[in-house]
Scaffold this motif. Structure first.
Motif, PDB file in Angstrom:
ATOM      1  N   SER A 265       9.306  -4.663  -0.633  1.00 33.76           N
ATOM      2  CA  SER A 265       8.089  -4.345   0.117  1.00 33.76           C
ATOM      3  C   SER A 265       6.932  -4.222  -0.865  1.00 33.76           C
ATOM      4  O   SER A 265       7.124  -4.122  -2.081  1.00 33.76           O
ATOM      5  CB  SER A 265       8.267  -3.046   0.917  1.00 33.76           C
ATOM      6  N   TYR A 266       5.712  -4.205  -0.341  1.00 34.89           N
ATOM      7  CA  TYR A 266       4.541  -4.258  -1.203  1.00 34.89           C
ATOM      8  C   TYR A 266       4.375  -3.010  -2.067  1.00 34.89           C
ATOM      9  O   TYR A 266       3.786  -3.084  -3.150  1.00 34.89           O
ATOM     10  CB  TYR A 266       3.281  -4.480  -0.365  1.00 34.89           C
ATOM     11  N   ASP A 267       4.883  -1.876  -1.609  1.00 33.89           N
ATOM     12  CA  ASP A 267       4.721  -0.646  -2.383  1.00 33.89           C
ATOM     13  C   ASP A 267       5.892  -0.412  -3.343  1.00 33.89           C
ATOM     14  O   ASP A 267       5.952   0.614  -4.018  1.00 33.89           O
ATOM     15  CB  ASP A 267       4.558   0.566  -1.462  1.00 33.89           C
ATOM     16  N   LYS A 268       6.807  -1.371  -3.416  1.00 36.25           N
ATOM     17  CA  LYS A 268       7.942  -1.276  -4.336  1.00 36.25           C
ATOM     18  C   LYS A 268       7.863  -2.423  -5.342  1.00 36.25           C
ATOM     19  O   LYS A 268       6.988  -3.278  -5.253  1.00 36.25           O
ATOM     20  CB  LYS A 268       9.262  -1.299  -3.567  1.00 36.25           C
ATOM     21  N   PHE A 269       8.779  -2.435  -6.291  1.00 38.65           N
ATOM     22  CA  PHE A 269       8.712  -3.431  -7.360  1.00 38.65           C
ATOM     23  C   PHE A 269       9.999  -4.252  -7.447  1.00 38.65           C
ATOM     24  O   PHE A 269      11.096  -3.727  -7.273  1.00 38.65           O
ATOM     25  CB  PHE A 269       8.484  -2.749  -8.711  1.00 38.65           C
ATOM     26  N   ALA A 270       9.824  -5.560  -7.759  1.00 40.01           N
ATOM     27  CA  ALA A 270      10.949  -6.410  -8.126  1.00 40.01           C
ATOM     28  C   ALA A 270      11.138  -6.348  -9.639  1.00 40.01           C
ATOM     29  O   ALA A 270      12.142  -5.855 -10.119  1.00 40.01           O
ATOM     30  CB  ALA A 270      10.720  -7.835  -7.650  1.00 40.01           C
ATOM     31  N   ILE A 271      10.125  -6.809 -10.383  1.00 35.83           N
ATOM     32  CA  ILE A 271      10.103  -6.636 -11.845  1.00 35.83           C
ATOM     33  C   ILE A 271       8.663  -6.328 -12.263  1.00 35.83           C
ATOM     34  O   ILE A 271       7.838  -7.239 -12.413  1.00 35.83           O
ATOM     35  CB  ILE A 271      10.599  -7.894 -12.594  1.00 35.83           C
ATOM     36  N   PRO A 272       8.310  -5.045 -12.424  1.00 33.26           N
ATOM     37  CA  PRO A 272       6.957  -4.726 -12.891  1.00 33.26           C
ATOM     38  C   PRO A 272       6.798  -5.075 -14.367  1.00 33.26           C
ATOM     39  O   PRO A 272       7.650  -4.752 -15.187  1.00 33.26           O
ATOM     40  CB  PRO A 272       6.858  -3.214 -12.665  1.00 33.26           C
TER      41      PRO A 272
END
Length: 349
Positions: A265-272
């Motif tokens: 989701s937009y407020d979470k991260f895949a790979i920051p």
């Protein structure tokens, strides 16, 4: 008579060669970067009817016009050698100061410095004692000295403003130096060591002023951190990449707050990866696997995002680094689109 004709022919051949050499030398190219302003007025986030906050400005991908045969003969570069490429290959990080744009290009194994006023370019680390292998971070200090984190060499190398190698930080046994940031007020260079799960604060003399972090998921613990930024108030923000979060700390490495978790989701991260702050204290995070930049307020609440996967202007393909200058221009290393894209923060009020 035949002897005389041969003499004339030899003289004519020499004359042709002489004119050719004069032409080639006289036309020796002075390469300058090319900025693409296409569609600079038409790409905004968010779209209508909302008030726009982010505007696309320009892209940089080419370091010279298309090379002619004469240019090649004049020493314009070897197409098979990435270090002499006339384009960005895999830009990994960006930094801007005093009209100079610093690009760590891992694919080209060099740091490219572009004077954005004159478009002159300087290539750093292409040969000699300071030759680079895998530069992933580049910054500059007040004097214009250039600091480069090379992950394969496991060193932070230092060059003067003209690209001449000076030294490396030999007092630290880095495992994999990656992200760099510069605190102008304290004149401290921050270095993220990804494999050591640690951040170092180093003076310009190469001596360690502080270090913090170890592997873990607690406060001021990291799991393969990658990038770091210094805000206007000295606040440090670290991309804690495989903990899927951002940790924000004071100058001494004490936690202020942290935000983020794994997810799509937009407020979470895949790979920051890359992280930066604008003049209002908003925090920008490059989420590489989601091909976008996410903007959070100073407390870590999502405000906006821009970008999506693709190669068109304003889109990204595995972006990495980000930097925001004093005028709130946003520079993004769009790694696998082989370019740097620049945007403008229009203010949040």
């Amino acid at each position: 008579m035949k002897s005389l004709n041969k003499s004339y022919n030899r003289f004519g051949l020499k004359l042709i060669i002489l004119f050719a050499l004069i032409f080639i030398i006289g036309c020796a190219p002075v390469y300058r970067a090319n900025i693409d302003y296409t569609a600079s007025e038409g790409i905004l986030w968010p779209g209508q009817p909302e008030k726009p906050r982010i505007k696309y400005l320009w892209s940089l991908y080419s370091l010279a016009p298309q090379m002619s045969f004469a240019d090649f003969l004049a020493g314009g570069g070897d197409p098979s050698d990435p270090k002499t490429s006339l384009a960005l290959l895999t830009p990994n990080s960006v930094y801007f100061e005093n009209d100079r744009l610093y690009i760590a290009d891992t694919g080209a194994m060099r740091v490219t410095v572009v004077n954005t006023k004159t478009m002159d370019i300087l290539q750093v680390g292409v040969d000699g004692k300071g030759e680079l292998e895998y530069p992933v971070g580049a910054i500059a200090d007040k004097a214009g000295n250039i600091y480069v984190a090379d992950s394969d060499l496991r060193k932070v190398l230092v060059y003067d403003r003209d690209g001449k190698f000076i030294k490396n930080f030999s007092t630290i046994n880095f495992q994999r130096p990656t992200g760099l940031a510069y605190d102008r007020e304290r004149e401290v260079i921050y270095v993220v060591d990804t494999l050591d799960h640690k951040v170092y604060g180093i003076g310009s003399d190469g001596n360690v002023k502080l270090s913090f972090g170890k592997r873990g998921d607690g406060s001021v613990e990291f799991n393969y951190p990658s990038h770091i930024s210094v805000g206007a108030n000295g606040r440090l923000c670290v991309s804690d990449s495989l903990n899927f979060r951002i940790q924000c700390l004071d100058r001494e490495g004490r936690l202020i707050f942290k935000f983020g978790s794994a997810g799509d989701s937009y407020d979470k991260f895949a790979i920051p990866k890359g992280v930066a702050e604008d003049s209002e204290g908003n925090i920008y995070v490059v989420d590489s696997l989601q091909d976008m930049v996410k903007i959070f307020n100073r407390d870590g609440r999502l405000l906006l995002f821009f970008g999506e996967k693709g190669s068109s202007l304003g889109m990204f393909w595995l972006p990495t680094g980000i930097f925001i200058d004093k005028d709130d221009k946003i520079y993004v290393a769009d790694a696998y689109n082989h370019r740097v894209q620049v945007f403008q923060f229009l203010g949040g009020k």
